[in-house]
Every structure is written in C-alpha cells, then in structure tokens.
Design a protein around this motif. Structure first.
Motif, PDB file in Angstrom:
ATOM      1  N   MET A   1       0.835  -1.192   0.000  1.00 58.15           N
ATOM      2  CA  MET A   1       0.000   0.000   0.000  1.00 58.15           C
ATOM      3  C   MET A   1       0.880   1.255   0.000  1.00 58.15           C
ATOM      4  N   SER A   2       0.266   2.403  -0.326  1.00 54.77           N
ATOM      5  CA  SER A   2       0.996   3.649  -0.386  1.00 54.77           C
ATOM      6  C   SER A   2       1.455   4.070   0.999  1.00 54.77           C
ATOM      7  N   ALA A   3       2.414   5.022   1.040  1.00 52.52           N
ATOM      8  CA  ALA A   3       2.966   5.468   2.314  1.00 52.52           C
ATOM      9  C   ALA A   3       1.885   6.083   3.197  1.00 52.52           C
ATOM     10  N   VAL A   4       1.003   6.879   2.606  1.00 53.72           N
ATOM     11  CA  VAL A   4      -0.122   7.450   3.328  1.00 53.72           C
ATOM     12  C   VAL A   4      -1.389   6.816   2.779  1.00 53.72           C
ATOM     13  N   ARG A   5      -2.163   6.187   3.653  1.00 51.96           N
ATOM     14  CA  ARG A   5      -3.328   5.434   3.201  1.00 51.96           C
ATOM     15  C   ARG A   5      -4.632   6.183   3.457  1.00 51.96           C
ATOM     16  N   THR A   6      -5.567   5.989   2.549  1.00 48.00           N
ATOM     17  CA  THR A   6      -6.910   6.545   2.680  1.00 48.00           C
ATOM     18  C   THR A   6      -7.891   5.392   2.757  1.00 48.00           C
ATOM     19  N   ALA A   7      -8.729   5.394   3.802  1.00 43.96           N
ATOM     20  CA  ALA A   7      -9.712   4.337   4.006  1.00 43.96           C
ATOM     21  C   ALA A   7     -11.103   4.945   4.056  1.00 43.96           C
ATOM     22  N   LEU A   8     -12.086   4.232   3.532  1.00 45.09           N
ATOM     23  CA  LEU A   8     -13.473   4.693   3.549  1.00 45.09           C
ATOM     24  C   LEU A   8     -14.367   3.545   3.990  1.00 45.09           C
ATOM     25  N   VAL A   9     -15.294   3.842   4.912  1.00 41.59           N
ATOM     26  CA  VAL A   9     -16.253   2.851   5.396  1.00 41.59           C
ATOM     27  C   VAL A   9     -17.652   3.404   5.149  1.00 41.59           C
ATOM     28  N   THR A  10     -18.513   2.626   4.503  1.00 45.11           N
ATOM     29  CA  THR A  10     -19.885   3.070   4.297  1.00 45.11           C
ATOM     30  C   THR A  10     -20.774   2.568   5.436  1.00 45.11           C
ATOM     31  N   GLY A  11     -21.873   3.279   5.667  1.00 42.13           N
ATOM     32  CA  GLY A  11     -22.773   2.899   6.760  1.00 42.13           C
ATOM     33  C   GLY A  11     -22.062   2.902   8.090  1.00 42.13           C
ATOM     34  N   ALA A  12     -21.282   3.965   8.360  1.00 44.37           N
ATOM     35  CA  ALA A  12     -20.338   3.925   9.475  1.00 44.37           C
ATOM     36  C   ALA A  12     -20.705   4.813  10.650  1.00 44.37           C
ATOM     37  N   ASN A  13     -21.910   5.381  10.670  1.00 46.38           N
ATOM     38  CA  ASN A  13     -22.232   6.264  11.792  1.00 46.38           C
ATOM     39  C   ASN A  13     -22.750   5.509  13.013  1.00 46.38           C
ATOM     40  N   GLN A  14     -22.972   4.169  12.882  1.00 47.25           N
ATOM     41  CA  GLN A  14     -23.438   3.387  14.027  1.00 47.25           C
ATOM     42  C   GLN A  14     -23.107   1.908  13.803  1.00 47.25           C
ATOM     43  N   GLY A  15     -23.312   1.100  14.836  1.00 44.85           N
ATOM     44  CA  GLY A  15     -23.187  -0.349  14.728  1.00 44.85           C
ATOM     45  C   GLY A  15     -21.840  -0.832  14.251  1.00 44.85           C
ATOM     46  N   LEU A  16     -21.879  -1.870  13.430  1.00 44.39           N
ATOM     47  CA  LEU A  16     -20.646  -2.483  12.937  1.00 44.39           C
ATOM     48  C   LEU A  16     -19.817  -1.500  12.122  1.00 44.39           C
ATOM     49  N   ASP A  40     -26.972  10.436   6.906  1.00 45.40           N
ATOM     50  CA  ASP A  40     -27.459  11.534   7.723  1.00 45.40           C
ATOM     51  C   ASP A  40     -26.292  12.422   8.161  1.00 45.40           C
ATOM     52  N   ALA A  41     -26.313  13.683   7.723  1.00 44.31           N
ATOM     53  CA  ALA A  41     -25.185  14.576   7.992  1.00 44.31           C
ATOM     54  C   ALA A  41     -24.930  14.747   9.485  1.00 44.31           C
ATOM     55  N   GLY A  42     -25.983  14.922  10.273  1.00 46.58           N
ATOM     56  CA  GLY A  42     -25.805  15.115  11.705  1.00 46.58           C
ATOM     57  C   GLY A  42     -25.172  13.915  12.381  1.00 46.58           C
ATOM     58  N   ARG A  43     -25.672  12.718  12.047  1.00 43.91           N
ATOM     59  CA  ARG A  43     -25.110  11.509  12.652  1.00 43.91           C
ATOM     60  C   ARG A  43     -23.677  11.273  12.210  1.00 43.91           C
ATOM     61  N   VAL A  44     -23.411  11.547  10.945  1.00 41.49           N
ATOM     62  CA  VAL A  44     -22.047  11.372  10.437  1.00 41.49           C
ATOM     63  C   VAL A  44     -21.087  12.315  11.150  1.00 41.49           C
ATOM     64  N   ASP A  45     -21.462  13.574  11.271  1.00 33.59           N
ATOM     65  CA  ASP A  45     -20.588  14.545  11.936  1.00 33.59           C
ATOM     66  C   ASP A  45     -20.332  14.150  13.390  1.00 33.59           C
ATOM     67  N   THR A  46     -21.394  13.742  14.085  1.00 37.19           N
ATOM     68  CA  THR A  46     -21.239  13.353  15.487  1.00 37.19           C
ATOM     69  C   THR A  46     -20.340  12.136  15.626  1.00 37.19           C
ATOM     70  N   ALA A  47     -20.595  11.112  14.810  1.00 40.85           N
ATOM     71  CA  ALA A  47     -19.794   9.891  14.891  1.00 40.85           C
ATOM     72  C   ALA A  47     -18.336  10.160  14.548  1.00 40.85           C
ATOM     73  N   SER A  59      -5.106   7.655  13.735  1.00 39.95           N
ATOM     74  CA  SER A  59      -5.104   8.290  12.417  1.00 39.95           C
ATOM     75  C   SER A  59      -6.035   9.493  12.373  1.00 39.95           C
ATOM     76  N   ARG A  60      -6.009  10.191  11.267  1.00 36.83           N
ATOM     77  CA  ARG A  60      -6.964  11.271  11.031  1.00 36.83           C
ATOM     78  C   ARG A  60      -8.332  10.667  10.709  1.00 36.83           C
ATOM     79  N   VAL A  61      -9.390  11.333  11.134  1.00 39.55           N
ATOM     80  CA  VAL A  61     -10.762  10.864  10.889  1.00 39.55           C
ATOM     81  C   VAL A  61     -11.588  12.033  10.376  1.00 39.55           C
ATOM     82  N   ALA A  62     -12.381  11.767   9.341  1.00 40.27           N
ATOM     83  CA  ALA A  62     -13.281  12.788   8.819  1.00 40.27           C
ATOM     84  C   ALA A  62     -14.599  12.140   8.436  1.00 40.27           C
ATOM     85  N   GLY A  63     -15.678  12.906   8.547  1.00 43.54           N
ATOM     86  CA  GLY A  63     -16.986  12.416   8.153  1.00 43.54           C
ATOM     87  C   GLY A  63     -17.345  12.891   6.762  1.00 43.54           C
ATOM     88  N   ARG A  64     -18.137  12.091   6.082  1.00 40.69           N
ATOM     89  CA  ARG A  64     -18.599  12.476   4.745  1.00 40.69           C
ATOM     90  C   ARG A  64     -19.981  11.887   4.523  1.00 40.69           C
TER      91      ARG A  64
END
Length: 295
Positions: A1-16, A40-47, A59-64
C-alpha cells in the motif's frame, strides 16, 4: 500500500460500520485518513467527531455524507478521492437498510435492495478502478450469501455471472416481489437471503475479472461475514442475544482481513468468516422457520 493510506467505510455512523471505522482509526498510522460515511449529515458529523476524539485513535478521521443507494453520488465520491489523494487504499462496503418485523418484507424490499445490493454494485463499479495497488475492497455480507442458500433452479442466475448479470438477476427478483410471484418463482421469503447471495456474487464477478493483476500487486477484493452482531438493526429479530457479538468484537476479524500484510490467493474473491473461506456452493435453502428468525 501507499505510504499514506486513505480508508473509507460506508454505513459507518453506528453499529458495525462505526466499529470498523474506530478499528481502522486505531490501527492505521497518524498520517492515514479514515473517512466515516453515512446518509445523515448530523449523525455522520457526530460519529466522526467522537471517533476522532476516542482515546485509541491514531489516524486522522473525517466524516462524509454518502448515500450508497445513489450510484451517481458514489461515483462522484470515488472520483473526488482519486483526484485529491490519487486513489483509495481501503474501502469497506458495509451500508445496509434495516428491516422491521412490523412491516411486510415486500413493503421494505426496495430500500433494502437499493442500499445492500445497489450500494454494493455502485461501490464495486466506482471504487474498484481507483483502488490503489495493494489495496483492499471488502463487502460486508453474511453466511447466508452462499449459493446453496437458494433453490437449485435459481442458482444459475448468480453462478459465474458477471456484474451486469448479477444486477439483472436482482432486478428480476425485485419485479417478482412487486408482482407477488417471488415465492412461486422460488425466491426465499426473507429478503436477506437473495440479497446476500447477490452481494457475494457481485464480489465474485468483479474479482474474477481482476484476479491476476490484483494478486500480482497484493490487492484484495473479498466479502466477509462478521457473524451475529448485537445492533439496533438485528435486535428486533432475536429473543436471545446471548450469543451475539458486540460491534467491536465483530469488527476485529474483519479488520484482520482488511489489514493482513499479504493476500492469501485462496481468500481472493471469496466469502470469509472468522478467517475461513465459506464454500460458494455450500449451504442449504433456509427452512420456513429459519426464514422467520434469521436476520
């Protein structure tokens, strides 16, 4: 993998999904980025804020905001990440629409299929091409996703199918649900069964096309079964959660697959449960009683 990695998880504001984002944020490096996504923008931002501030986060974490049922939105997200970061290293497709016992399966089928299956197809189509060498594209499915879970007459729809054929089979199933002919055609009453089979078939379709070059570059595409997980979505369907895992417990074996330093060719394109490959042609159609209780 690259030196700096980018990861994305869908359905990630709750549960698994949230547990997977938390685990990635704890196990990746400080320069890496974990994108926690949901509808949901509010849930994503909070999570995202809570995960970023958690004691174990490195690592760094951001919501989208990302609705995987919108294929155009998924394509736009993948394109933006490719332009901004040169691609993605880890994609975990986890989003699913919940089902409730109070409403019929047919009433809930469209949203469930749009998210679980349409979302899987969109993620595979849009993120597959921007997955960097050595990357991981993982679809969270279920042990219900083996081909043997369907009656024999339906199995040819998914066995050896390409992604377009899988999508066509899913839409044929959807039309049968609305026409009231699904049961007559042999489709299981519980929508989770055909949905999970189709998810695994979609992964297998894409993996079959990419296998040689992905294995040469250490890239993994696969589906995973996390086992029984105690979440808000699963709780209405079980009287006893004594054997269920917490989301954090269930996330562990999934993350072990995602972050394994090397790719085992025997796992590539397969459905993996607790580190073991579940045979594609295994399983048996659920009994009527099982269909009433299996999430």
């Amino acid at each position: 993998m690259s030196a700096v990695r980018t990861a994305l998880v869908t359905g990630a504001n709750q549960g698994l999904g949230r547990a997977l984002a938390e685990g990635l944020a704890a196990r990746l490096r400080p320069a890496d980025l974990v994108l926690l996504t949901g509808r949901d923008a509010g849930r994503v931002d909070t999570a995202a804020r809570q995960v970023a501030q958690a004691p174990g986060t490195r690592s760094r974490v951001a919501g989208r905001v990302l609705d995987v049922g919108d294929a155009g939105a998924v394509a736009a997200c993948a394109g933006e990440l490719a332009e901004r970061y040169g691609g993605v290293d880890i994609v975990v497709s986890n989003a699913v629409a919940g089902l409730v016992p109070e409403r019929s399966q047919a009433e809930q089928a469209d949203e469930f299929i749009d998210v679980a299956n349409g979302g899987t197809h969109a993620v595979l189509r849009s993120f597959g091409p921007v997955l960097r060498p050595g990357g991981r594209l993982i679809v969270v499915a279920s042990s219900l996703g083996t081909l043997g879970r369907l009656p024999a007459r339906l199995r040819p729809l998914f066995d050896g199918a390409d992604l377009n054929q899988v999508e066509s089979a899913v839409e044929s199933w959807r039309r049968a649900i609305h026409a009231g002919t699904a049961q007559e055609a042999g489709w299981p009453l519980w929508v989770n069964v055909p949905s999970k089979v189709a998810q695994v078939a979609a992964v297998r379709a894409v993996a079959a096309e990419r296998r040689a070059r992905d294995l040469a570059s250490g890239t993994l595409i696969a589906s995973v079964c996390p086992g029984m997980v105690d979440t808000r979505a699963s709780r209405p369907w079980f009287g006893d959660h004594g054997g269920a895992q917490s989301p954090s417990e269930a996330a562990g074996p999934v993350l072990d697959v995602v972050l394994a330093p090397e790719v085992d060719p025997a796992r590539y394109g397969e459905l993996i449960r607790f580190g073991e490959v579940l045979p594609w042609h295994g399983g048996t159609p659920p009994t009527e009683q099982e269909e009433l209780v299996v999430p």
